[in-house]
Design an enzyme around this catalytic site. Structure first.
Site, PDB file in Angstrom:
ATOM      1  N   CYS A   6       0.828  -1.208   0.000  1.00 32.75           N
ATOM      2  CA  CYS A   6       0.000   0.000   0.000  1.00 32.75           C
ATOM      3  C   CYS A   6       0.863   1.258   0.000  1.00 32.75           C
ATOM      4  O   CYS A   6       0.460   2.289  -0.552  1.00 32.75           O
ATOM      5  CB  CYS A   6      -0.950  -0.005   1.192  1.00 32.75           C
ATOM      6  N   HIS A  61      -1.378   1.259   7.278  1.00 38.49           N
ATOM      7  CA  HIS A  61      -1.933   1.246   5.925  1.00 38.49           C
ATOM      8  C   HIS A  61      -1.760   2.631   5.324  1.00 38.49           C
ATOM      9  O   HIS A  61      -1.936   3.649   5.995  1.00 38.49           O
ATOM     10  CB  HIS A  61      -3.409   0.852   5.971  1.00 38.49           C
TER      11      HIS A  61
END
Length: 904
Positions: free
Chosen positions: A275, A829
């Site tokens: 990510c 994330h």
């Protein structure tokens, strides 16, 4: 230069043209120059065949027999002689009169002679060329240490990827570039100017090799006559037919194939913890001028395949492929396989890789870095930037690089060193609170009170004593009556001293603070209570390991128990522990005491082993404790020799709930593993039989605790302005011991003061918020809210270069992208907010998911890397000449400036 061969139509056209020239110039004997004049023009002089070869010029082949006859004719002296040679006839040099390919193995001087272009044209104008024959023109090529006429060029078979059955055979010189091969293929296959193409060569093994570098020659690429060259054309969705990047679903539906969306609004599939890569790529993809640079194929002319610091153009080409797909408008999501890296510094890696792959400097020269030495800043800065551009010149430098002024001052001699250094992004610190919150468990001496959970605000650079003072305000217990311990896996991992720094306590540590009435470090003659570390152990059921460590399992929370000296016997210690455990250990009644106590002495001896030799503990000499205990003084048991043996009771006279044993700091019974352990502070273990523990020990109550009112306290973190972070970045700091500066005046390393100032800012300013803090003892993520403007971030107060007041947009920036990080140090994330350069709409990119957002959603505690565009650049891109599409981004709205970056 490409020439036609083996293509009948093209060859016929060349023959017809040659015939037309011959007919137009049909020789008339009376028009011929004199024989001596002919000889001089053909053999000697500037146009003659004796002249030296020059690379790139054309020479022509003439059949040897005809040329010898011409020599005999002109040397005979009779212009009307029967030896007149007639039209030039090269028939014996050709394999056939259809394709007009030369015979193999022709030798100069035996089969043909070579004439420069001027001499050839003289002979053709005087004598003509045999009807239907093409001239045999060849180029002079320059090879290492030699120049030669290339009689046999390389004949390549050009085909298109989607029509391998139709080929064009074209001759190329060994010195022709691959770029010429590509241009010729595009012309032959009538490729539109806006279409992207690339070449593949089929090698002798049957596999295909990419012809990456269009600047190298046919010779350098090792291409050979008869080799198949395949031209591939990029599809409208940005992918190549040979190796397209997959969309989110490999099995595309008809709806996906026909999908047409907003260019740039395209997700990136997560390949497994990628990510951060996706976030960095989305931010870069939304830098308008960089994306236009790739979409318009400007990168093709600047690919640097020979830079040892680069990746031979692979990163640039891979990024170009990704941009063309993301901005084709034909994908909802793509898979960025080519960028799968594990480095969290991917953004820096990618910018550096793109720069080296696109560096316009093909051969870097050595540049010596110079100190200011008292010269004016303007002069030193311009010299530094020019030196930087002499080695680094690319679209990345044009777009992202700025200039620092670095000032170092020696604390001893006062010597000042000023240098100017380029930068690609700013890593700015966040204002850090000088306080921290620690959660601890307070264990009171009163057995009726449960442990209490407290949340304490303590100074970050404080000591253990500061923690005790803070806890004292909550509990009313004096700090002198507290001992602090780190408890891990049912044992004391560390017992802290009051002067130890709080930085040694990590946020994840389980900290217990015990109320005590004495001290572990006993002093002879003192009447203070003795503090004993106590562990809880349970004997492994149905297994007999002879009382070894492996048969006993630690459980529960350890204790620090204060024992009066006059009760410091095994019996007294047992009674003290029964009192301390009374909240969750039930005292047996008289019936329980009589139950099962009728055992003989032999059985008692078997059940409770006698004292070991290592348990006498008679040596009173002070020794260091085990490495994990943190206790550094002598053992109180050794002073009065009160206990005598290492375990109790030696035999059962009445029912006891548990037995006691001296153990080491790890909770094991073996204290003879090393000389240090024998004389170290012994800990006490309470050993339970499983049935006794089940009957008298209340585990639920033992684990119970209460929360103090302070647990609900949350230390409020006031938001900070981005400008405050930039001010911190430019604040004077003292170098750390690990990174001293060598003072050329003192001739030694010094902890100098250092100050960074901004001298020149780039078109795109990347600001990295340093949310991750690392110290010797701790690592933490700062979740402080940083307030940053969407528009009009003004750097005029931070740039120390004399400013152009007539053009304030040179110092104002608008936001175009944000990389976010959610989570902590070990996991997290990454996502992206980005403004589309064409529509002006902000979108939220979360891997393969993309959704529109409002501007008021962009600012958050997760903001990690900010991308700002200078307003004069935005206005330039808005102008019709500045971009193929008209950007409507809020960050795309200002006039051009040529003076700001181009100081050289």
């Amino acid at each position: 230069m490409a020439t036609v061969a083996a293509n009948p139509a093209a060859a016929a056209a060349a023959v017809a043209a040659a015939a037309a020239v011959t007919e137009d110039r049909e020789p008339q004997h009376e028009e011929l120059p004199g024989l001596d004049s002919q000889w001089r023009q053909i053999e000697n002089g500037e146009s003659g065949r004796e002249r030296p070869l020059r690379a790139g010029e054309s020479w022509f082949l003439v059949e040897k027999h005809w040329y010898k006859q011409w020599e005999a004719y002109v040397q005979g002296g009779d212009q009307d002689s029967s030896t007149f040679p007639g039209c030039i006839n090269n028939a014996t040099l050709f394999q056939d009169e259809i394709n007009w390919r030369l015979k193999e193995g022709l030798v100069e001087g035996e089969d043909y002679v070579l004439l420069p272009a001027a001499a050839w044209h003289y002979l053709v104008s005087w004598y003509g060329l045999e009807h239907g024959q093409p001239p045999i023109e060849r180029k002079v090529i320059e090879l290492p240490n030699i120049q030669k006429v290339e009689v046999y060029p390389v004949e390549l078979l050009l085909v298109r990827h989607n029509d391998l059955g139709k080929s064009h055979t074209v001759q190329f010189s060994h010195t022709d570039s691959i770029g010429l091969v590509l241009r010729t293929a595009r012309e032959r296959f009538l490729v539109e100017p806006q279409e992207d193409t690339r070449l593949w060569a089929k090698n002798s093994e049957g596999s295909l090799d990419r012809l990456y570098d269009t600047h190298i020659t046919v010779l350098d690429a090792a291409l050979e006559t008869g080799q198949l060259i395949i031209m591939e054309t990029r599809k409208k969705d940005g992918t190549w037919p040979s190796a397209q990047l997959h969309v989110m679903n490999n099995n595309m539906s008809e709806e996906d194939e026909d999908f047409k969306g907003q260019p740039g609004i395209c997700g990136l599939t997560n390949l497994g913890n990628t990510c951060f890569m996706n976030s960095a790529l989305q931010c870069l993809s939304n830098v308008p001028q960089l994306t236009e640079y790739f979409l318009n194929n400007c990168y093709l002319e600047e690919l640097n395949f020979r830079n040892p610091l680069g990746m031979k153009g692979e990163i640039a080409e891979a990024y170009a492929d990704l941009v063309k797909q993301a901005w084709s408008g034909h994908h909802r999501s793509i898979v960025p396989h080519v960028f799968k890296h594990d480095s969290q510094e991917l953004l820096s890696f990618l910018l550096d890789g793109l720069h080296e792959d696109l560096n316009r400097v093909k051969k870097k020269e050595y540049v010596e870095l110079c100190d200011a030495a008292g010269r004016p800043d303007q002069e030193v800065a311009q010299e530094a930037w020019q030196n930087h551009k002499r080695r680094n010149d690319s679209v990345i430098v044009d777009t992202f690089h700025g200039l620092f002024k670095s000032t170092l001052v020696c604390p001893d001699c006062g010597n000042v060193s000023v240098t100017f250094d380029p930068f690609c992004y700013l890593s700015v610190p966040l204002p850090i609170s000088h306080k921290r919150v620690l959660e601890v468990f307070f264990i009171p001496m009163d057995p009726r009170r449960k442990p209490e959970q407290h949340r304490l605000v303590v100074p970050k650079k404080g000591k253990i004593s500061d923690l005790c003072v803070a806890l004292s305000k909550h509990t009313g217990i004096s700090p002198e009556r507290m001992m602090v311990a780190d408890v891990f896996s049912h044992r004391f991992y560390k017992l802290y001293q009051l002067e130890e720094p709080l930085s040694s306590i990590l946020d994840r540590d389980d900290i217990f603070v015990y109320e005590v009435s004495g001290r572990i470090e006993a002093i002879e003659g003192s009447r203070e209570d003795i503090v004993v570390p106590v562990y809880l152990r349970e004997r492994t059921p149905a297994r007999d390991y002879n009382n070894s460590y492996y048969g006993l399992m630690l459980f529960g929370h350890p204790l620090l128990v204060s024992v009066p000296r006059d009760r410091f016997t095994w019996e007294g210690l047992y009674n003290v522990l029964m009192y301390r455990l009374s909240r969750y250990v039930t005292k047996p009644n008289s019936d329980d005491e009589d139950d099962g106590d009728e055992k003989d002495d032999e059985e008692d001896k078997d059940d409770v082993p006698g004292p070991s030799t290592g348990g006498s503990l008679r040596d009173p000499e002070p020794e260091q404790a085990g490495p994990s205990s943190g206790v550094t003084n002598r053992c109180p048991f050794l002073l009065d020799n009160c206990l005598g043996t290492s375990q109790w009771p030696p035999r059962r006279r009445r029912k006891q709930l548990f037995t006691l044993q001296t153990v080491n700091s790890n909770g094991t019974s073996d204290r003879t593993t090393s000389p240090e352990e024998v004389h170290a502070q012994p800990y006490i273990a309470i050993d339970w039989e499983p049935e006794m523990k089940k009957r008298y020990y209340d585990e639920v109550e033992a684990e119970g605790y209460v929360k103090h009112d302070c647990v609900g306290y949350v230390m409020k973190k006031a938001p900070v302005r981005l400008q405050e972070c930039i001010e911190l970045f430019t604040t004077v700091e003292t170098l750390e011991k690990e990174n001293p500066w060598y003072c050329p005046s003192c001739k030694q390393h010094q902890l100098a003061t250092k100050k960074l100032d901004l001298w020149m800012l780039p078109e795109i300013l990347i600001i990295h918020l340093k949310r991750f803090s690392y110290t010797k003892f701790s690592r933490e993520k700062l979740d402080t809210l940083v307030e940053f403007p969407i528009r009009d971030l003004d750097f005029s107060e931070f740039v120390i270069q004399p400013q152009n007041e007539s053009n304030p947009e040179l110092y104002k920036y608008d936001l175009i992208a944000v990389s976010n990080h959610y989570g902590g140090m070990r996991d997290g994330h990454y996502t992206t907010f980005a403004c589309n350069k064409d529509s002006g709409q902000w979108h939220y990119f979360d891997d393969n998911s993309v959704s529109p957002v409002n501007e008021n959603q962009i600012e958050s505690k997760a903001a990690y890397v900010l991308f700002y565009q200078r307003q004069d650049v935005a206005r330039r891109l808005l102008s019709p000449a500045g971009s193929s599409g008209a950007p409507a981004s809020p960050a795309c709205s200002s006039p051009p400036s040529s003076e700001f970056m181009d100081v050289n």
